[in-house]
Design a protein around this motif. Structure first.
Motif, PDB file in Angstrom:
ATOM      1  N   ASN A   1      29.790  27.749 -23.397  1.00 13.28           N
ATOM      2  CA  ASN A   1      28.567  28.298 -23.978  1.00 13.28           C
ATOM      3  C   ASN A   1      27.582  27.147 -24.177  1.00 13.28           C
ATOM      4  N   ASN A   2      26.487  27.391 -24.873  1.00 11.43           N
ATOM      5  CA  ASN A   2      25.479  26.366 -25.119  1.00 11.43           C
ATOM      6  C   ASN A   2      25.223  26.278 -26.624  1.00 11.43           C
ATOM      7  N   LEU A   3      26.299  26.064 -27.373  1.00 12.27           N
ATOM      8  CA  LEU A   3      26.218  26.152 -28.822  1.00 12.27           C
ATOM      9  C   LEU A   3      25.370  25.043 -29.427  1.00 12.27           C
ATOM     10  N   GLN A   4      25.428  23.823 -28.854  1.00 14.60           N
ATOM     11  CA  GLN A   4      24.690  22.680 -29.404  1.00 14.60           C
ATOM     12  C   GLN A   4      24.913  22.577 -30.913  1.00 14.60           C
ATOM     13  N   SER A   5      26.176  22.483 -31.263  1.00 17.84           N
ATOM     14  CA  SER A   5      26.579  22.518 -32.665  1.00 17.84           C
ATOM     15  C   SER A   5      27.591  21.418 -32.933  1.00 17.84           C
ATOM     16  N   ARG A   6      27.751  21.093 -34.184  1.00 17.96           N
ATOM     17  CA  ARG A   6      28.850  20.248 -34.610  1.00 17.96           C
ATOM     18  C   ARG A   6      30.101  21.114 -34.795  1.00 17.96           C
ATOM     19  N   ILE A   7      31.257  20.471 -34.765  1.00 18.33           N
ATOM     20  CA  ILE A   7      32.486  21.184 -35.109  1.00 18.33           C
ATOM     21  C   ILE A   7      32.578  21.228 -36.627  1.00 18.33           C
ATOM     22  N   PRO A   8      32.479  22.395 -37.225  1.00 16.36           N
ATOM     23  CA  PRO A   8      32.502  22.432 -38.694  1.00 16.36           C
ATOM     24  C   PRO A   8      33.864  22.003 -39.232  1.00 16.36           C
TER      25      PRO A   8
END
Length: 1005
Positions: free
Chosen positions: A450-457
């Protein structure tokens, strides 16, 4: 016990011929009471009663009416009912019962009775209800059952019955209302005399091998009183015409797991009382009949794994009672209607693997009872409906679509229920919700591609039951949270292809259940943590294409279970750890580093040695022009020359030693061969058994009308035995026996880890004996003694696929594409039968060419299936041996004790088998400086567009339109994630579509 049984039988059959039993028993009671007592006592002598349930059956009693499990007619005082269900009884159903002439109900289900069904049971003239289900009965149905004119209920299901239904069995079935032969190994056509059973209300012939084209239009549809019809999981074929509406009161119709084709019956919706309808796993085509929308009482509806086409029916919302709806694996197009929300009772929805488009209707959130929703592999777009994650879902699979937007955070209901979440292969963006860490039941989380562009919480560390975490290629950044393994249940972590930075956390050692750790293609830095050595179950470690530096911790060499490592393209230096897999790594797993010390690499060898330890400035070969340096360099080269000489000498010595060992082993093998024959003769000639126990010391035939003593000369059987192969479970011999010189294969089982109790061995072998299929080697019988266990099976005259594919002499013609495809499809059908016709499924564990045998027409016959059932446990030794003997075929999870191993490991091996058949290459090939993994290489070639160049050149001609989709199917089967692999039934369906010459094939991939 044997003497008592013989005495009672003699007494019984002599006394009943008299006009009175008074002379035999000295009793004034009337004849009929003593007649029933003796009948039951004689019947009891054939039974083994481990829990003493039948202790109240006393031959000294004048009447059996007070005995447990016995009921009598209050008027006549004669026995009217014998019900011994679920008492763990074993032995045979012997004589005696036929004398209970007032008996109406005989129920012996849920026991362990073996042997054949006694034909004398048909002599009970008033019998109305006979239930012998869930036992181990074998042989065929007695022809005498045709005389049971008063029978109303007949249940012979879940046994090991074989052969065909007697043609005359239903000549007098005018009273028959219930008939079940399900769960046996019966074959042949359904006899036409069945049509005489006009009073039938329940007919169940499922899970057998019945074949042919049943007569629906003038036959089965004429059973106007029928309530339930189950013909599922057979080999029935032909079309299913209209006319079903004549069965006005039909409630259940199950035809799944056959080879029916054509359109679904147009009038199926005119059966207003239908509540269960299953047409799945067939070859049906066309559109769904419009009449289906009338089925307002339908609760279960499945047409999955067919070739249905047309738009998704907009009237589905009218089927308001639906609880289970499965349209997966077809060719349906169009969009989902907003009326989907009207299915208020729906709890299971699967529309995967179709061509559906549009958005997921927002109204779906009104189906508040939904627990499983699977929309995998379609072309859905838009966002995940707001509010869907407020329902108490157990499983969500939206993978391989085009969904956009963010991932909904979820509600407290979802936190307590969700077990599987797969949103992979979409276009989702935004943060991974921190609330996901509250999913207390979640075991599988896949947000990859996907293209979440997120940190791993960091909240993901709260997972208590998560076993699979897949976040590959999702544009993640930041560091890996140190508490990601706090729960200790993770078995798979895949974070490849992201932009993660920082070090690998030391806390990674807390992942005590981890068997796959893949962090490749990120920007991770720092050293490889020593704590990885604490992961004792680790099988696969992938750290390539990062910026890791320093030396590899030597403690990693202690990881005995490690099977694959890739640390290439980092900044690592120094020596490789001693022990484990590290000394066997190939160049591709090491290249691209600064200075790893390995003879496979041409670059410099750098050691991270503290400077105070460097006493001699010339110790490392200073080449700055100093004469002493030159001298030192000369000495170094001299020492290296001497080292090579020593190595050559040692190698020569090793070769000589190996030669001596080989000759010794050959001598030992010959001696063991003679010992095998002598031991087998001795054990087979000494026969002893007790009543109610499996025969030991003799050859037991599973599916024959002959007795175990049929093999009159064991010497002739074994003296002519010739060793033809061997494997993890034992050695295979070829022999001929019987009056007609029948050729069979005999497997001498390795005694270590094999079941050591004859009752358990007999039970498990009989289960394997039920696995009758055209693409399975038939199990004929077995021989058991404490010292020797043998399995006797059919012999395949054309040898193994291994020999035809890789050991073909130059003069022999290569396998044609038609034969290769025949082998692929036939093997798939055989494995599908093992997976889908048995509960629990029979898992092979060892799919490879040497276990695919061929008959005269190159039809495949799978051997060695289910032998793991004969093990006391599938322990580490067996798994390790299997990895060594089937290199390249074994799925990664097979060696992982922390995960539940299921039939998906067979799918992996079958995928490798396909690749091997198409390319003619072995699954793993070792070159001079590299190792080629067949599945990986084919996947790369497919992406490059030149995979057809790798097809076996010995095939002069082959249809590209078949070869290419077959290769794609193989790559799907060899997915590293077990849940991403299809089921074997789905594989069969795809292969049949590939071979079917339809005008426009479905796009399967």
């Amino acid at each position: 016990m044997m003497m008592m049984m013989g005495f009672l039988q003699l007494l019984f059959f002599s006394c009943i011929s008299m006009s009175s039993l008074r002379g035999c028993m000295g009793s004034d009671d009337p004849l009929q009471l003593n007649d029933d007592v003796f009948a039951l006592i004689v019947f009891k002598t054939y039974i083994h009663d481990p829990s003493s349930y039948l202790d109240s059956w006393n031959e000294d009693d004048n009447s059996p009416c007070s005995w447990k499990f016995i009921q009598c007619n209050p008027v006549t005082g004669r026995v009217s009912q014998v019900s011994l269900d679920g008492l763990a009884l074993s032995g045979k159903i012997g004589r005696g019962l036929e004398k209970l002439q007032s008996l109406k109900v005989l129920s012996l289900s849920q026991n362990n009775f073996t042997g054949k069904i006694s034909p004398e049971i048909a002599l009970i003239s008033n019998l109305e209800r006979l239930n012998l289900s869930h036992n181990g009965l074998s042989g065929s149905i007695p022809t005498s059952f045709a005389n049971m004119s008063s029978i109303k209920f007949l249940d012979l299901s879940e046994n090991s019955l074989s052969g065909s239904i007697p043609d005359n069995m239903f000549e007098n079935c005018f009273s028959l209302r219930f008939l079940s032969l399900a769960g046996n190994s019966m074959e042949g056509p359904i006899p036409s005399t069945l049509l005489r059973c006009t009073t039938l209300s329940n007919l169940n012939l499922s899970n057998n091998h019945f074949s042919g084209n049943p007569d629906f239009s003038t036959g089965l549809w004429s059973f106007t009183r029928l309530r339930r019809l189950d013909l599922s999981h057979n080999a029935l074929s032909g079309t299913v015409p209209g006319g079903v509406s004549a069965i006005h009161f039909l409630k259940e119709l199950q035809l799944q797991g056959n080879q029916f084709q054509g359109s679904l019956p147009a009038d199926i919706g005119l059966c207003p009382h239908l509540n269960k309808l299953d047409f799945s796993y067939n070859l049906f085509t066309g559109e769904l009949p419009e009449s289906l929308q009338r089925l307002n009482s339908l609760t279960f509806f499945s047409v999955s794994n067919n070739m249905l086409s047309g738009d998704f029916p907009q009237w589905v919302g009218n089927m308001s009672s639906l609880e289970y709806l499965d349209f997966s694996s077809n060719g349906l197009t169009g969009v989902l209607p907003s009326s989907m929300g009207d299915l208020k009772s729906l709890h299971y929805l699967s529309l995967s693997d179709n061509r559906l488009t549009g958005s997921i209707p927002m109204s779906i959130v009104y189906s508040t009872k939904l627990s499983v929703i699977r929309l995998r592999h379609n072309a859905f777009n838009g966002t995940i409906p707001e509010g869907l994650f407020d329902i108490g879902l157990d499983e969500v699979d939206f993978s391989w679509n085009e969904l956009r937007g963010s991932i909904p955070p979820g509600s407290s209901k979802l936190f307590e229920s969700l077990k599987k979440l797969d949103l992979s292969r979409n276009k989702l963006s935004g943060d991974i919700p921190a609330e996901m860490g509250l999913f207390s039941q979640l075991t599988y989380l896949n947000l990859s591609w996907n293209n979440l562009q997120s940190r791993i919480p960091p909240e993901l560390g709260f997972f208590q039951n998560l076993t699979v975490l897949d976040l590959r290629n999702s544009a993640l950044y930041g560091s890996i949270p140190g508490d990601i393994c706090d729960s200790g249940s993770l078995g798979i972590i895949q974070l490849d292809g992201n932009s993660l930075t920082g070090p690998i956390p030391e806390e990674i050692g807390n992942c005590s259940s981890l068997y796959l750790l893949s962090l490749s293609q990120n920007n991770l830095s720092g050293s490889i943590p020593e704590s990885i050595s604490m992961l004792k179950k680790l099988k696969i470690l992938k750290l390539e294409f990062n910026q890791l530096s320093g030396e590899i911790p030597k403690e990693l060499g202690r990881l005995e279970n490690l099977l694959a490592v890739n640390i290439s393209h980092n900044r690592l230096i120094g020596r490789l750890p001693v022990g484990g897999i590290f000394q066997n790594l190939d160049q591709s797993a090491l290249q691209g580093n600064l200075g790893i010390c390995s003879p496979l690499l041409k670059g410099p060898c750098k050691m991270d040695v503290p400077k105070p330890l460097v006493i001699d400035p010339h110790a490392f070969g200073n080449q700055m022009g100093d004469p002493e340096s030159s001298k030192s360099s000369t000495n170094f080269r001299h020492h290296r020359f001497l080292s090579v000489s020593v190595i050559v000498a040692i190698s020569a010595a090793v070769v000589i030693a190996v030669g001596v060992m080989v000759i010794s082993l050959l001598n030992v093998s010959a001696q063991r061969r003679l010992a095998f024959v002598e031991n087998a003769l001795e054990s087979m000639c000494s026969s002893s058994s007790r009543s109610g126990s499996p025969v030991t010391g003799k050859l037991v035939l599973l599916d024959s009308n002959t007795s175990p003593d049929w093999v009159s000369s064991p010497e002739s059987l074994l003296n002519k035995a010739a060793e033809i192969g061997g494997g993890v479970f034992g050695t295979v011999y070829k022999a001929s026996f019987g009056g007609e010189g029948r050729v069979v294969a005999i497997k001498k089982l390795d005694k270590s880890n094999i079941i050591q109790y004859p009752e358990d061995f007999d039970r498990e072998v009989r289960i394997l004996g039920k696995a009758r299929h055209p693409n399975l080697i038939g199990l004929i019988g077995y021989h058991w003694t404490p010292q020797l266990q043998l399995l006797v099976s059919d012999y395949a005259p054309n040898g193994s696929l291994q020999a035809k594919l890789h050991e073909r002499p130059p003069s022999a013609p290569p396998l044609s594409w038609s034969n290769r495809f025949k082998i692929i499809l036939g093997a798939a059908k055989g494995i599908a039968h093992l997976h889908h016709s048995f509960r629990p499924p029979i898992i092979h564990y060892n799919i490879k060419p040497s276990n695919i045998l061929l008959d005269e027409n190159f039809n495949p016959k799978i051997s060695d299936f289910g032998l793991a059932r004969l093990l006391t446990k599938l322990d580490k030794h067996i798994l390790s041996s299997r990895f060594q003997s089937a290199l390249g075929y074994v799925a990664p999870e097979l060696a992982c004790h922390s995960l539940r191993v299921n039939e998906k490991c067979d799918i992996y091996g079958f995928g490798v088998l396909i690749l091997e058949l198409v390319t003619g290459r072995r699954p793993v090939e070792f070159g001079e400086d590299n190792v080629v993994i067949l599945s990986d290489h084919v996947r790369v070639l497919l992406e490059q567009g030149n995979v057809l160049d790798y097809v076996d050149p010995s095939m002069n001609e082959y249809p590209e339109e078949e070869v290419l989709p077959v290769l794609k199917l193989a790559l799907v089967c060899t997915s590293q994630i077990p849940s991403s692999r299809p089921s074997m039934a789905e594989v069969v369906q795809v292969l049949q579509v590939i071979k079917t010459p339809v005008p426009r094939r479905m796009e399967m991939f």
